[in-house]
Design a protein around this motif. Structure first.
Motif, PDB file in Angstrom:
ATOM      1  N   VAL A  45       0.838  -1.204   0.000  1.00  0.00           N
ATOM      2  CA  VAL A  45       0.000   0.000   0.000  1.00  0.00           C
ATOM      3  C   VAL A  45       0.870   1.250   0.000  1.00  0.00           C
ATOM      4  CG1 VAL A  45      -1.660   1.331   1.352  1.00  0.00           C
ATOM      5  CG2 VAL A  45      -1.987  -1.120   1.051  1.00  0.00           C
ATOM      6  N   LEU A  46       1.926   1.256   0.818  1.00  0.00           N
ATOM      7  CA  LEU A  46       2.822   2.408   0.835  1.00  0.00           C
ATOM      8  C   LEU A  46       3.619   2.508  -0.456  1.00  0.00           C
ATOM      9  CD1 LEU A  46       4.133   2.281   4.516  1.00  0.00           C
ATOM     10  CD2 LEU A  46       2.511   3.888   3.538  1.00  0.00           C
ATOM     11  N   ALA A  47       4.030   1.353  -0.994  1.00  0.00           N
ATOM     12  CA  ALA A  47       4.816   1.365  -2.228  1.00  0.00           C
ATOM     13  C   ALA A  47       4.002   1.887  -3.404  1.00  0.00           C
ATOM     14  CB  ALA A  47       5.329  -0.041  -2.530  1.00  0.00           C
ATOM     15  N   ALA A  48       2.693   1.659  -3.388  1.00  0.00           N
ATOM     16  CA  ALA A  48       1.857   2.116  -4.500  1.00  0.00           C
ATOM     17  C   ALA A  48       1.924   3.627  -4.662  1.00  0.00           C
ATOM     18  CB  ALA A  48       0.405   1.673  -4.280  1.00  0.00           C
ATOM     19  N   GLU A  49       1.974   4.351  -3.534  1.00  0.00           N
ATOM     20  CA  GLU A  49       2.071   5.807  -3.622  1.00  0.00           C
ATOM     21  C   GLU A  49       3.367   6.225  -4.295  1.00  0.00           C
ATOM     22  OE1 GLU A  49       1.905   9.809  -0.809  1.00  0.00           O
ATOM     23  OE2 GLU A  49       1.378   7.846   0.026  1.00  0.00           O
ATOM     24  N   PHE A  50       4.458   5.567  -3.925  1.00  0.00           N
ATOM     25  CA  PHE A  50       5.741   5.928  -4.518  1.00  0.00           C
ATOM     26  C   PHE A  50       5.841   5.469  -5.963  1.00  0.00           C
ATOM     27  CE2 PHE A  50       6.511   6.420  -0.051  1.00  0.00           C
ATOM     28  CZ  PHE A  50       7.300   7.549  -0.011  1.00  0.00           C
ATOM     29  N   LEU A  51       5.100   4.428  -6.340  1.00  0.00           N
ATOM     30  CA  LEU A  51       5.044   4.039  -7.740  1.00  0.00           C
ATOM     31  C   LEU A  51       4.387   5.143  -8.569  1.00  0.00           C
ATOM     32  CD1 LEU A  51       5.510   1.902  -9.904  1.00  0.00           C
ATOM     33  CD2 LEU A  51       3.269   0.932  -9.330  1.00  0.00           C
ATOM     34  N   GLY A  52       3.359   5.784  -7.999  1.00  0.00           N
ATOM     35  CA  GLY A  52       2.750   6.920  -8.680  1.00  0.00           C
ATOM     36  C   GLY A  52       3.717   8.067  -8.857  1.00  0.00           C
ATOM     37  N   VAL A  53       4.524   8.321  -7.829  1.00  0.00           N
ATOM     38  CA  VAL A  53       5.537   9.376  -7.915  1.00  0.00           C
ATOM     39  C   VAL A  53       6.537   9.066  -9.009  1.00  0.00           C
ATOM     40  CG1 VAL A  53       7.411  10.516  -6.675  1.00  0.00           C
ATOM     41  CG2 VAL A  53       5.289   9.985  -5.487  1.00  0.00           C
ATOM     42  N   VAL A  54       7.014   7.837  -9.022  1.00  0.00           N
ATOM     43  CA  VAL A  54       8.066   7.457  -9.965  1.00  0.00           C
ATOM     44  C   VAL A  54       7.532   7.429 -11.394  1.00  0.00           C
ATOM     45  CG1 VAL A  54       9.584   5.559 -10.630  1.00  0.00           C
ATOM     46  CG2 VAL A  54       9.343   6.172  -8.226  1.00  0.00           C
ATOM     47  N   SER A  55       6.334   6.905 -11.584  1.00  0.00           N
ATOM     48  CA  SER A  55       5.781   6.769 -12.934  1.00  0.00           C
ATOM     49  C   SER A  55       5.561   8.111 -13.604  1.00  0.00           C
ATOM     50  CB  SER A  55       4.447   6.007 -12.882  1.00  0.00           C
ATOM     51  OG  SER A  55       4.621   4.722 -12.339  1.00  0.00           O
ATOM     52  N   LEU A 108      -2.499   9.418  -5.256  1.00  0.00           N
ATOM     53  CA  LEU A 108      -1.887  10.427  -4.383  1.00  0.00           C
ATOM     54  C   LEU A 108      -0.428  10.662  -4.772  1.00  0.00           C
ATOM     55  CD1 LEU A 108      -3.364   9.295  -0.952  1.00  0.00           C
ATOM     56  CD2 LEU A 108      -3.758  11.515  -2.033  1.00  0.00           C
ATOM     57  N   GLY A 109       0.269   9.579  -5.079  1.00  0.00           N
ATOM     58  CA  GLY A 109       1.666   9.718  -5.458  1.00  0.00           C
ATOM     59  C   GLY A 109       1.869  10.471  -6.754  1.00  0.00           C
ATOM     60  N   ALA A 110       0.888  10.386  -7.657  1.00  0.00           N
ATOM     61  CA  ALA A 110       1.026  11.074  -8.942  1.00  0.00           C
ATOM     62  C   ALA A 110       1.145  12.580  -8.784  1.00  0.00           C
ATOM     63  CB  ALA A 110      -0.177  10.736  -9.820  1.00  0.00           C
ATOM     64  N   PHE A 111       0.621  13.124  -7.687  1.00  0.00           N
ATOM     65  CA  PHE A 111       0.682  14.571  -7.458  1.00  0.00           C
ATOM     66  C   PHE A 111       1.840  14.972  -6.537  1.00  0.00           C
ATOM     67  CE2 PHE A 111      -3.723  13.761  -8.619  1.00  0.00           C
ATOM     68  CZ  PHE A 111      -3.949  14.756  -9.553  1.00  0.00           C
ATOM     69  N   THR A 112       2.628  13.999  -6.082  1.00  0.00           N
ATOM     70  CA  THR A 112       3.657  14.307  -5.093  1.00  0.00           C
ATOM     71  C   THR A 112       4.909  14.914  -5.712  1.00  0.00           C
ATOM     72  OG1 THR A 112       2.889  12.595  -3.567  1.00  0.00           O
ATOM     73  CG2 THR A 112       5.176  13.324  -3.330  1.00  0.00           C
ATOM     74  N   ALA A 113       5.435  14.299  -6.778  1.00  0.00           N
ATOM     75  CA  ALA A 113       6.696  14.779  -7.362  1.00  0.00           C
ATOM     76  C   ALA A 113       6.606  16.226  -7.848  1.00  0.00           C
ATOM     77  CB  ALA A 113       7.143  13.853  -8.490  1.00  0.00           C
ATOM     78  N   PRO A 114       5.576  16.615  -8.639  1.00  0.00           N
ATOM     79  CA  PRO A 114       5.518  18.017  -9.058  1.00  0.00           C
ATOM     80  C   PRO A 114       5.326  18.967  -7.891  1.00  0.00           C
ATOM     81  CG  PRO A 114       3.515  16.845  -9.700  1.00  0.00           C
ATOM     82  CD  PRO A 114       4.497  15.821  -9.257  1.00  0.00           C
ATOM     83  N   TYR A 115       4.609  18.539  -6.851  1.00  0.00           N
ATOM     84  CA  TYR A 115       4.392  19.410  -5.700  1.00  0.00           C
ATOM     85  C   TYR A 115       5.695  19.646  -4.936  1.00  0.00           C
ATOM     86  CZ  TYR A 115       2.283  21.403  -1.505  1.00  0.00           C
ATOM     87  OH  TYR A 115       1.950  22.234  -0.470  1.00  0.00           O
ATOM     88  N   VAL A 116       6.427  18.583  -4.656  1.00  0.00           N
ATOM     89  CA  VAL A 116       7.653  18.716  -3.870  1.00  0.00           C
ATOM     90  C   VAL A 116       8.698  19.519  -4.625  1.00  0.00           C
ATOM     91  CG1 VAL A 116       9.562  17.438  -2.832  1.00  0.00           C
ATOM     92  CG2 VAL A 116       7.224  16.621  -2.545  1.00  0.00           C
ATOM     93  N   SER A 117       8.872  19.241  -5.924  1.00  0.00           N
ATOM     94  CA  SER A 117       9.856  20.007  -6.687  1.00  0.00           C
ATOM     95  C   SER A 117       9.432  21.468  -6.806  1.00  0.00           C
ATOM     96  CB  SER A 117      10.054  19.391  -8.073  1.00  0.00           C
ATOM     97  OG  SER A 117       8.838  19.362  -8.791  1.00  0.00           O
TER      98      SER A 117
END
Length: 423
Positions: A45-55, A108-117
């Motif tokens: 479940v936690l890895a799925a969020e980071f998969l969204g970030v990475v993808s 949720l992860g899909a919106f993390t990378a652009p937000y953090v950067s």
């Protein structure tokens, strides 16, 4: 520095949203572990969020470049409010399943990378053209924003453990949805850098220039930032050091869930206490980063890298006080190292490549976190706590060695070339 318009508001928005994220980091895996008894499902479940970030992480650099950092942050916060609320809603309707959890976590992860950067890239805009190029001032600003994360890491787990015990893990997720909403309102009302006041014609011209660069295969390409970071000798090692550390630290928090449940009494308040010990170190380390990072020598930064990795070997001792002390020391050094890497990644890249470089750095970091979360569950299932803790400590040690090597290579550039990277 806090008198800079919008900077304190950015700090407050970061503090609130990260506070909610820490509640989720405890509540969601605890819910999965307690209801299924499976460390593998918990880490999935936690890895799925980071998969969204990475993808979607690297392609999001183009989005940040076209939309602008403030607009990107607003879109990400607005999207995460209903996504986070969806979990307790589905639970109340008895429709919450593992596939649904995985889908929401990925989204949720899909919106993390652009937000953090974007959160990093908006700092030079808030500081202004002249001050935004001051490496020492930018390092302090990065340390300040990291401080919001660290304060939330102290308060979030402590309160989270109590709330999980009182309300149950799923109900705590409503609070996280609310923090994203408040963060959105703060950003739209108070975080308005001068760059966002540009006219529509200027934004259209910038967007047109970006499209020309995209068609030319130059600065605007998705992989341009990653290529630049890999070709820069010091940045390459900084990113590698960050990767080693990020492989190890997320796995620590997976292991803590199992350690508390199986060997330390099974009380979520103990989990909150241990995580808050790390948060206390992060808060103090953030104060050090804000006050003194610009004056730290290479020797001091090397010592910080040692402080971050060495105490992880103490996690092999299954005593609450020893584990708490180790996590505190790891937290103490983390803000200094994180602010150093984020600052070097910002100031060593040409202005036109910064969105892509920062997104590449964020995506690489989250790819490592994804691998750490994914591997931790099966590793715990098949080998147990002690071997996994030893592997975590060894990876962090590699990160410290690589970070030290990067410091030796890094040199301030009087002028960073702003040209098309070699293909």
């Amino acid at each position: 520095m806090l008198r800079t318009p919008g900077l304190f508001a950015l700090f407050a928005a970061k503090l609130l949203s990260t506070f909610g994220s820490w509640l989720t980091l405890l509540a969601l895996p605890w819910f999965v572990l307690v209801t299924t008894g499976s460390p593998v499902r918990m880490s999935a479940v936690l890895a799925a969020e980071f998969l969204g970030v990475v993808s979607l992480g690297l392609p999001s650099g183009r989005v940040v470049a076209r939309l602008g950092v403030r607009r990107t942050m607003l879109i990400c916060d607005a999207a995460r409010v209903p996504l986070m609320a969806l979990i307790p809603l589905l639970h109340q309707a008895h429709w919450l399943s593992l596939p649904a959890l995985l889908a929401v976590s990925f989204s949720l992860g899909a919106f993390t990378a652009p937000y953090v950067s974007s959160q990093r890239l908006i700092l030079p805009e808030l500081l202004g053209p002249a001050r935004g190029r001051d490496e020492k001032l930018l390092a302090r600003a990065n340390g300040l924003i990291d401080g919001a994360t660290r304060i939330a890491a102290l308060a979030g787990p402590a309160l989270g453990g109590l709330l999980i015990a009182l309300l149950g893990p799923v109900q705590v997720l409503w609070i996280d949805a609310g923090t994203y909403l408040v963060s959105y309102l703060i950003l739209i009302a108070f975080v308005r850098p001068a760059a966002t006041a540009a006219s529509g014609a200027q934004r259209a011209a910038a967007s047109g220039a970006q499209r020309v660069a995209d068609r030319a295969g130059g600065r605007g390409t998705t992989l341009a930032g990653l290529r630049y970071a890999l070709r820069h000798p010091a940045l390459r090692l900084f990113v590698l050091a960050q990767t080693f550390v990020t492989l190890s630290i997320p796995a620590v928090f997976i292991c803590l869930q199992v350690l508390v449940r199986e060997e330390l009494g099974g009380d979520p308040r103990t989990l909150g206490l241990l995580t808050s010990a790390n948060g206390a170190g992060l808060v103090i380390g953030s104060l050090v980063a804000v006050a003194g990072l610009g004056r730290m020598t290479r020797s001091a930064l090397t010592a910080a890298a040692l402080v971050q990795c060495a105490p992880l070997w103490l996690l092999l001792v299954d005593q609450v006080a020893v584990v708490a002390g180790a996590l505190f020391l790891v937290g103490l050094a983390t803000p200094v190292l994180a602010a150093t890497i984020n600052t070097r990644a910002t100031v060593r890249a040409p202005a036109s490549l910064r969105p892509h470089v920062m997104t590449a750095v964020t995506t690489t970091e989250n790819l490592a976190a994804f691998v750490g979360y994914t591997a931790a569950g099966p590793a715990l299932q098949f080998s147990g706590l002690r071997p996994v803790f030893a592997g975590i400590a060894a990876l962090a040690a590699l990160g410290a060695v690589t970070f030290t090597a990067a410091l030796r290579l890094d040199r301030p550039a009087t002028k960073v070339p702003d040209r098309r990277p070699a293909m």
